[in-house]
Design a protein around this motif. Structure first.
Motif, short mmCIF file in Angstrom:
data_model
loop_
_atom_site.label_atom_id
_atom_site.label_comp_id
_atom_site.label_asym_id
_atom_site.label_seq_id
_atom_site.Cartn_x
_atom_site.Cartn_y
_atom_site.Cartn_z
N CYS A 108 0.83 -1.21 0.00
CA CYS A 108 0.00 0.00 0.00
C CYS A 108 0.87 1.25 0.00
N ILE A 109 0.60 2.16 -0.95
CA ILE A 109 1.44 3.35 -1.06
C ILE A 109 0.73 4.58 -0.49
N GLY A 110 -0.42 4.38 0.11
CA GLY A 110 -1.09 5.50 0.76
C GLY A 110 -1.59 6.56 -0.19
N CYS A 111 -2.03 6.14 -1.38
CA CYS A 111 -2.41 7.13 -2.38
C CYS A 111 -3.81 7.69 -2.15
N ASN A 112 -4.58 7.06 -1.30
CA ASN A 112 -5.94 7.51 -0.98
C ASN A 112 -6.90 7.41 -2.16
N CYS A 143 -8.52 4.73 -2.82
CA CYS A 143 -9.64 3.99 -2.27
C CYS A 143 -10.55 4.91 -1.46
N MET A 157 -7.75 7.42 5.95
CA MET A 157 -6.33 7.10 5.97
C MET A 157 -5.81 7.21 7.41
N CYS A 184 -7.58 0.24 -6.52
CA CYS A 184 -6.25 0.26 -5.90
C CYS A 184 -5.17 0.01 -6.97
N PRO A 185 -4.26 0.96 -7.19
CA PRO A 185 -3.31 0.82 -8.29
C PRO A 185 -2.26 -0.25 -8.04
N THR A 186 -1.97 -0.56 -6.79
CA THR A 186 -0.91 -1.53 -6.52
C THR A 186 -1.44 -2.91 -6.21
S1 SF4 Z 1 -5.76 2.59 -3.14
FE1 SF4 Z 1 -4.49 0.85 -2.55
S2 SF4 Z 1 -2.40 1.71 -2.43
FE2 SF4 Z 1 -3.82 3.46 -2.47
S3 SF4 Z 1 -4.17 3.90 -0.25
FE3 SF4 Z 1 -5.81 2.51 -0.91
S4 SF4 Z 1 -5.00 0.47 -0.41
FE4 SF4 Z 1 -3.26 1.84 -0.38
#
Ligand code: SF4
Ligand code: SF4
Lengths: 391, 213
Positions: free
Chosen positions: B61-65, B67, B78, B110-112
């Motif tokens: 998870c890169i914390g991109c928000n 989601c 977050m 989620c991109p990752t």
């Molecule tokens: S979309 Fe995926 S990578 Fe980005 S904050 Fe949410 S869980 Fe983490």
């Protein structure tokens, strides 16, 4: 705040008295807790066992979808709007997606169209089974109701396999569907289920649709004529029961319906019985449509549209414009009007549920003169769906 | 309405004849096996990809928000986390099952591929405050959930109890297989909390999550 005297005045203008001034008639409240009304209420002014005046009193399920939809990104709205129609949640998904696609100018891939048609028809079958259950329970034929619920369960299991959820399958999205068909096993299961339910239809006929008691209870009550129905904007099976051959799938075809062969049932009587029989016949036709679709088989290809703009979903923007899309649901003509101002959220989404026409004014007028035992029967014969009145 | 160019069913097919005798045919199921499933003793088979609770790979998870932005119910917040004294460099989503609609748009977006879902769907508590904490969690690693599911194949929530210490902000997950997993919540939101700004040269926090599986 409205003062009490104003309330009393307003009630009096509508012919209701809050104080027991009227000594000839009495008021009954068919409230949301009543088994027959389902989160909907009617105030009945009774003279003996006849209804003198009925006032529909919806709004128990008003959740403000129009406002909420303005505050959410385009894709996310699917998860919200499908809650407008509980028995067949695929219909609001579909109309919203169709309207967005129209604004975007997208052409949905063939495979997605096939899947969507199957999903819509499965939703129709399960909604008719659900309605059969409701009708049987209100007529007191509990056996048929339990059968209908059990057969609907089979379709729910299929939906679960396909979409991941039983009732609110957030599945159709603008530009296609979210998941592909799970494989040939699923198609075979669907085929078996359709055959199985089809073989069980005569049972329903025996128990309710050919039952002498049902006929006596439903014949000649809640009669609606053609002119009245057209004026009030009634659609769907309720309109077809008055002798108007109108079906959105034929009048304004969408998806694969032009290629399918099915009959539209039309009756002239316009009473509760004819409405029930039309629904019974449509259930049969829907199963027949599913059979045809399975024979066609899913075309190969992608199940959703490929568009670089979909990379960043929360910021996905729709060009300015507006569109209207409608489909035939089991209750009638279900429409969505979507306006975009070019942003990442819709400017306005208005959903027009079919029950708004037959659930309030038509119901009020059909109930006049009915006996109290006919009230639930008329209600269920109209297939009133409170969430799409209140929204 | 004037010209009809589609098939209209003939009335004779739609209309039925009332009968006194036919309803008795419904009795034929009297001696058939009922279709009921006796739930505590028999199991239902739910779909493989049933949309249930979430799982989160904390390393991915890169914390991109993303989601958090797509969530229709705004159930995602977050959260800045500190495991074993080391602050995570990026925030992770905390999901509130009081609001979540299980649409799984967050998983799609989620991109990752860090956020995933499992088919567990059962979560019941009583009304007590400390039990209600169960509905609000930072999802744990999918492998861990799989491990628990193998032990208890009953589709329940993988955590049996969550404790939150208001003073130290320490959260304790009591997993169903007896493991205890602790971390501290430093703050909420997309911005890093003032107390625990991640230093640019901070070492990789990968090993901090060994415990989590
Ligand atoms: S979309 Fe995926 S990578 Fe980005 S904050 Fe949410 S869980 Fe983490
Ligand atoms: S499943 Fe849907 S409602 Fe639940 S957290 Fe994800 S995006 Fe939000």
């Amino acid at each position: 705040m409205v003062s009490q005297s104003e309330l009393i005045k307003e009630a009096r203008e509508n012919g209701m008295d809050l104080l027991p001034l009227d000594k000839d008639t009495y008021e009954l409240f068919f409230g949301p807790q009543h088994m027959a009304t389902e989160n909907f209420s009617i105030i009945l002014k009774m003279d003996g066992h006849r209804v003198v005046k009925a006032i529909a009193n919806p709004g128990f399920l008003h959740r403000g979808f129009e406002k909420l939809a303005e505050l959410r990104p385009w894709y996310t709205n699917i998860a919200l709007l499908l809650r407008i129609c509980v028995p067949e949640p695929d219909v609001p998904e579909m109309i919203y997606s169709m309207a967005v696609e129209e604004i975007m100018g997208w052409e949905v891939p063939e495979r997605a169209q096939w899947i969507r048609t199957v999903v819509l028809e499965m939703a129709r079958v399960s909604a008719y089974l659900f309605w059969t259950m409701g009708m049987a329970f209100k007529l007191g034929v509990y056996t048929a109701g339990q059968w209908a619920a059990a057969y609907r369960e089979r379709f729910m299991a299929l939906f679960e396999e396909l979409t991941g959820a039983r009732v609110y399958h957030i599945y159709t999205i603008p530009g296609g569907v979210r998941r592909d068909i799970p494989g040939d096993k699923w198609l075979r299961q669907l085929k078996d289920t359709v055959e199985y339910v089809k073989s069980k239809l005569p049972d329903f006929d025996h128990l309710i649709f050919e039952n002498y008691i049902t006929f006596r209870r439903m014949e000649g009550i809640g009669v609606m004529d053609k002119k009245f129905a057209l004026e009030e904007g009634v659609t769907g099976p309720n309109l077809r029961a008055t002798g108007v051959p109108y079906d959105v799938r034929r009048a304004d075809p969408y998806l694969l319906y032009p290629e399918l062969d099915f009959e539209v049932p039309v009756l002239k009587e316009g009473d509760a019985l004819s409405r029930a029989l039309i629904r019974r016949y449509e259930l049969e036709q829907d199963l027949y449509i599913l059979e045809q679709l399975l024979e066609m088989g899913p075309p190969s290809g992608p199940y959703k549209i490929q568009d670089p703009r979909l990379k960043n979903l929360p910021r996905f923007k729709v060009p300015a414009g507006d569109a209207f899309a409608h489909v035939e649901s089991t209750k009638g003509d279900f429409g969505a009007y979507v306006v975009s101002d070019g942003g990442n959220k819709p400017y306005r989404v208005q959903i027009r549920g079919p029950s708004i026409a037959h659930g309030i004014r038509v119901l009020e007028q059909l109930l006049v003169g009915a006996r109290i035992a006919d009230v639930p029967v008329i209600l269920v014969s109209l297939d009133n769906c409170p969430p799409d009145i209140d929204r | 309405m004037e010209e009809i160019d589609f098939k209209v069913a003939p009335e004779s097919k739609i209309k039925k004849k009332p009968s006194y005798i036919k309803p008795w045919l419904g009795l034929k199921y009297l001696f058939k096996k009922p279709v009921t499933i006796k739930i505590p003793y028999e199991k239902t088979q739910i779909a493989e990809k049933y949309r249930g609770f979430h799982s989160l790979d904390w390393k991915k998870c890169i914390g991109c928000n993303f989601c958090g932005q797509i969530c229709p119910a705004r159930a995602i917040e977050m959260t800045w986390i500190e495991v074993n004294g080391k602050a995570e460099k990026r925030p992770h989503p905390k999901i509130d099952y009081g609001r979540c609609t299980f649409c799984q748009f967050c998983v799609d977006v989620c991109p990752t591929g860090a956020l995933g879902f499992v088919s567990n769907y059962m979560l019941t508590t009583e009304w007590r405050e400390e039990e209600l904490l169960l509905y609000d969690w930072v999802p744990i690693h999918p492998d861990k959930i799989k491990e628990i599911n193998e032990k208890y194949p009953d589709y329940r929530f993988p955590v049996s109890k969550i404790e939150f210490n208001k003073e130290t902000k320490e959260v304790t997950y009591y997993l169903r297989d007896g493991e205890v997993f602790k971390f501290r919540i430093l703050g909420y939101g997309v911005r890093p909390p003032a107390a625990a700004k991640p230093k640019p040269a901070a070492p990789k926090t990968g090993e901090a999550k060994k415990e989590q599986g």
